[in-house]
Write a protein that holds these residues in place. Structure first.
Motif, PDB file in Angstrom:
ATOM      1  N   VAL A  47       0.835  -1.204   0.000  1.00 54.18           N
ATOM      2  CA  VAL A  47       0.000   0.000   0.000  1.00 54.18           C
ATOM      3  C   VAL A  47       0.868   1.252   0.000  1.00 54.18           C
ATOM      4  O   VAL A  47       0.575   2.231  -0.705  1.00 54.18           O
ATOM      5  CB  VAL A  47      -0.943  -0.011   1.217  1.00 54.18           C
ATOM      6  CG1 VAL A  47      -1.685   1.317   1.329  1.00 54.18           C
ATOM      7  CG2 VAL A  47      -1.939  -1.149   1.093  1.00 54.18           C
ATOM      8  N   LEU A  48       1.960   1.236   0.758  1.00 53.81           N
ATOM      9  CA  LEU A  48       2.866   2.383   0.788  1.00 53.81           C
ATOM     10  C   LEU A  48       3.501   2.610  -0.584  1.00 53.81           C
ATOM     11  O   LEU A  48       3.609   3.752  -1.051  1.00 53.81           O
ATOM     12  CB  LEU A  48       3.949   2.166   1.847  1.00 53.81           C
ATOM     13  CG  LEU A  48       4.970   3.303   2.014  1.00 53.81           C
ATOM     14  CD1 LEU A  48       4.280   4.580   2.443  1.00 53.81           C
ATOM     15  CD2 LEU A  48       6.038   2.903   3.034  1.00 53.81           C
ATOM     16  N   GLY A  49       3.916   1.518  -1.254  1.00 50.07           N
ATOM     17  CA  GLY A  49       4.493   1.654  -2.589  1.00 50.07           C
ATOM     18  C   GLY A  49       3.508   2.234  -3.578  1.00 50.07           C
ATOM     19  O   GLY A  49       3.847   3.123  -4.373  1.00 50.07           O
ATOM     20  N   ALA A  50       2.258   1.748  -3.552  1.00 52.53           N
ATOM     21  CA  ALA A  50       1.235   2.284  -4.454  1.00 52.53           C
ATOM     22  C   ALA A  50       0.941   3.746  -4.144  1.00 52.53           C
ATOM     23  O   ALA A  50       0.749   4.564  -5.056  1.00 52.53           O
ATOM     24  CB  ALA A  50      -0.041   1.446  -4.345  1.00 52.53           C
ATOM     25  N   HIS A  51       0.920   4.087  -2.864  1.00 54.03           N
ATOM     26  CA  HIS A  51       0.651   5.479  -2.476  1.00 54.03           C
ATOM     27  C   HIS A  51       1.769   6.410  -2.948  1.00 54.03           C
ATOM     28  O   HIS A  51       1.500   7.499  -3.477  1.00 54.03           O
ATOM     29  CB  HIS A  51       0.503   5.559  -0.962  1.00 54.03           C
ATOM     30  CG  HIS A  51       0.270   6.949  -0.449  1.00 54.03           C
ATOM     31  ND1 HIS A  51      -0.904   7.642  -0.668  1.00 54.03           N
ATOM     32  CD2 HIS A  51       1.077   7.788   0.261  1.00 54.03           C
ATOM     33  CE1 HIS A  51      -0.822   8.839  -0.115  1.00 54.03           C
ATOM     34  NE2 HIS A  51       0.362   8.949   0.454  1.00 54.03           N
ATOM     35  N   LEU A  52       3.016   5.987  -2.783  1.00 54.74           N
ATOM     36  CA  LEU A  52       4.136   6.818  -3.214  1.00 54.74           C
ATOM     37  C   LEU A  52       4.145   6.996  -4.731  1.00 54.74           C
ATOM     38  O   LEU A  52       4.405   8.093  -5.239  1.00 54.74           O
ATOM     39  CB  LEU A  52       5.457   6.195  -2.747  1.00 54.74           C
ATOM     40  CG  LEU A  52       5.737   6.241  -1.245  1.00 54.74           C
ATOM     41  CD1 LEU A  52       7.021   5.484  -0.926  1.00 54.74           C
ATOM     42  CD2 LEU A  52       5.831   7.673  -0.755  1.00 54.74           C
ATOM     43  N   LEU A  53       3.848   5.918  -5.455  1.00 55.73           N
ATOM     44  CA  LEU A  53       3.791   6.026  -6.911  1.00 55.73           C
ATOM     45  C   LEU A  53       2.658   6.959  -7.335  1.00 55.73           C
ATOM     46  O   LEU A  53       2.813   7.769  -8.262  1.00 55.73           O
ATOM     47  CB  LEU A  53       3.603   4.644  -7.535  1.00 55.73           C
ATOM     48  CG  LEU A  53       3.518   4.617  -9.063  1.00 55.73           C
ATOM     49  CD1 LEU A  53       4.772   5.205  -9.691  1.00 55.73           C
ATOM     50  CD2 LEU A  53       3.284   3.191  -9.557  1.00 55.73           C
ATOM     51  N   GLY A  54       1.525   6.860  -6.666  1.00 55.16           N
ATOM     52  CA  GLY A  54       0.404   7.743  -6.968  1.00 55.16           C
ATOM     53  C   GLY A  54       0.740   9.204  -6.718  1.00 55.16           C
ATOM     54  O   GLY A  54       0.385  10.078  -7.514  1.00 55.16           O
ATOM     55  N   ARG A  55       1.441   9.483  -5.633  1.00 56.48           N
ATOM     56  CA  ARG A  55       1.853  10.860  -5.340  1.00 56.48           C
ATOM     57  C   ARG A  55       2.819  11.375  -6.402  1.00 56.48           C
ATOM     58  O   ARG A  55       2.744  12.526  -6.837  1.00 56.48           O
ATOM     59  CB  ARG A  55       2.499  10.930  -3.951  1.00 56.48           C
ATOM     60  CG  ARG A  55       1.504  10.904  -2.809  1.00 56.48           C
ATOM     61  CD  ARG A  55       2.230  10.832  -1.476  1.00 56.48           C
ATOM     62  NE  ARG A  55       3.128  11.961  -1.296  1.00 56.48           N
ATOM     63  CZ  ARG A  55       2.785  13.112  -0.738  1.00 56.48           C
ATOM     64  NH1 ARG A  55       1.537  13.294  -0.334  1.00 56.48           N
ATOM     65  NH2 ARG A  55       3.669  14.075  -0.579  1.00 56.48           N
ATOM     66  N   GLY A  56       3.736  10.496  -6.824  1.00 53.75           N
ATOM     67  CA  GLY A  56       4.674  10.895  -7.859  1.00 53.75           C
ATOM     68  C   GLY A  56       3.994  11.190  -9.177  1.00 53.75           C
ATOM     69  O   GLY A  56       4.320  12.161  -9.862  1.00 53.75           O
ATOM     70  N   LEU A  57       3.011  10.368  -9.542  1.00 53.93           N
ATOM     71  CA  LEU A  57       2.284  10.574 -10.795  1.00 53.93           C
ATOM     72  C   LEU A  57       1.436  11.846 -10.748  1.00 53.93           C
ATOM     73  O   LEU A  57       1.375  12.597 -11.716  1.00 53.93           O
ATOM     74  CB  LEU A  57       1.397   9.366 -11.092  1.00 53.93           C
ATOM     75  CG  LEU A  57       2.117   8.080 -11.504  1.00 53.93           C
ATOM     76  CD1 LEU A  57       1.129   6.933 -11.602  1.00 53.93           C
ATOM     77  CD2 LEU A  57       2.850   8.271 -12.825  1.00 53.93           C
ATOM     78  N   SER A  58       0.767  12.082  -9.618  1.00 52.13           N
ATOM     79  CA  SER A  58      -0.071  13.267  -9.515  1.00 52.13           C
ATOM     80  C   SER A  58       0.748  14.543  -9.539  1.00 52.13           C
ATOM     81  O   SER A  58       0.364  15.540 -10.129  1.00 52.13           O
ATOM     82  CB  SER A  58      -0.920  13.204  -8.233  1.00 52.13           C
ATOM     83  OG  SER A  58      -0.086  13.190  -7.088  1.00 52.13           O
TER      84      SER A  58
END
Length: 271
Positions: free
Chosen positions: A253-264
């Motif tokens: 979940v942390l990895g997906a959240h960090l990737l999402g923040r980077g993409l946004s």
């Protein structure tokens, strides 16, 4: 510009974590061959107590490492497909609402509001209770409550694009409204909604784990939620049975959240 260079530091960390988990899922049949639900050793072996069971065994004698690796496959399968379904459905609804406007916009947005007022987990729980637990129904149930955010983001983008010159040019060429909406407007509005995909994956992972923890997951597949639920009955005697899949869940979940923040953040920096 490559995808890697587009990401900031936290986005790259998230991408590396998810890539490692995807590699684990792909190599699971070779690292831990056989049925992960099969009994392969003595019950309640502690981690590193046996070379054949590096992370130990559960109270039935099933290998924890095998369950963890095969559970990665189930978790990523359900999360990625449910996020994809939610993104597609939300994009279609948002495009229709934003481009058509008027009554269509009002009706579609009120439907979106109705789904958004109910927590996604409760919608998924209700759907699974009706349809029964399986991977396809899990994907359907999770996407049922997670498409609304993509719909709202897409609608906002479409509202800002439908008066642009390229849309007026398409109308002058005689293109039909729906053709303009999905061939000209949606591709230009899809970027911000797509940046939500990683966040949707993180939400889907948590919902799937919660459903499996409560016994609403696919009984024929090992999942991290079911492993945590299995370990809670012997939490004092063997805390590793819940801690190991719990750590895997947190890291994913942390990895997906960090990737999402980077993409946004990348999406906001683009002109």
């Amino acid at each position: 510009m490559t995808f890697w260079r587009m990401l900031n530091r936290e986005g790259r960390v998230g991408a590396v974590v998810l890539a490692a988990l995807l590699l684990m899922a792909l190599l699971a049949p070779w690292i831990a061959p056989g049925d992960p639900l099969a009994i392969t050793g003595e019950p309640m072996l502690r981690p590193f107590a046996s070379a054949a069971h590096i992370l130990g065994t559960d109270r039935l004698g099933r290998d924890v490492l095998g369950g963890l690796l095969h559970g990665t496959r189930t978790t990523l399968l359900v999360a990625c497909f449910s996020a994809a379904v939610a993104l597609v459905v939300g994009s279609i609804v948002g495009t229709l609402a934003g481009y058509l406007g008027g009554l269509a916009d009002t009706v579609l947005m009120r439907i979106t509001d109705a789904f958004q007022t109910v927590p996604a987990f409760l919608l998924a729980l209700a759907a699974i209770s009706v349809t029964g637990p399986s991977v396809p129904t899990l994907i359907f149930a999770i996407s049922l409550g997670t498409w609304t955010q993509a719909a709202r983001v897409t609608r906002a983008e479409v509202l800002s694009l439908r008066e642009r010159d390229f849309v007026a040019a398409a109308r002058a060429l005689g293109m039909r409204p729906l053709e303009i909406a999905f061939r000209e407007v949606l591709p230009n509005a899809f970027g911000p909604a797509a940046s939500l995909a990683a966040i949707s994956v993180a939400a889907a992972i948590l919902i799937e784990a919660a459903l499996s923890f409560l016994g609403f997951g696919d009984p024929n597949r090992v999942t991290w939620g079911s492993m945590i639920a299995e370990g809670r009955t012997v939490l004092r005697a063997a805390p590793y049975l819940s801690i190991v899949p719990g750590i895997a869940l947190v890291v994913t979940v942390l990895g997906a959240h960090l990737l999402g923040r980077g993409l946004s953040r990348t999406e906001r920096l683009q002109p």
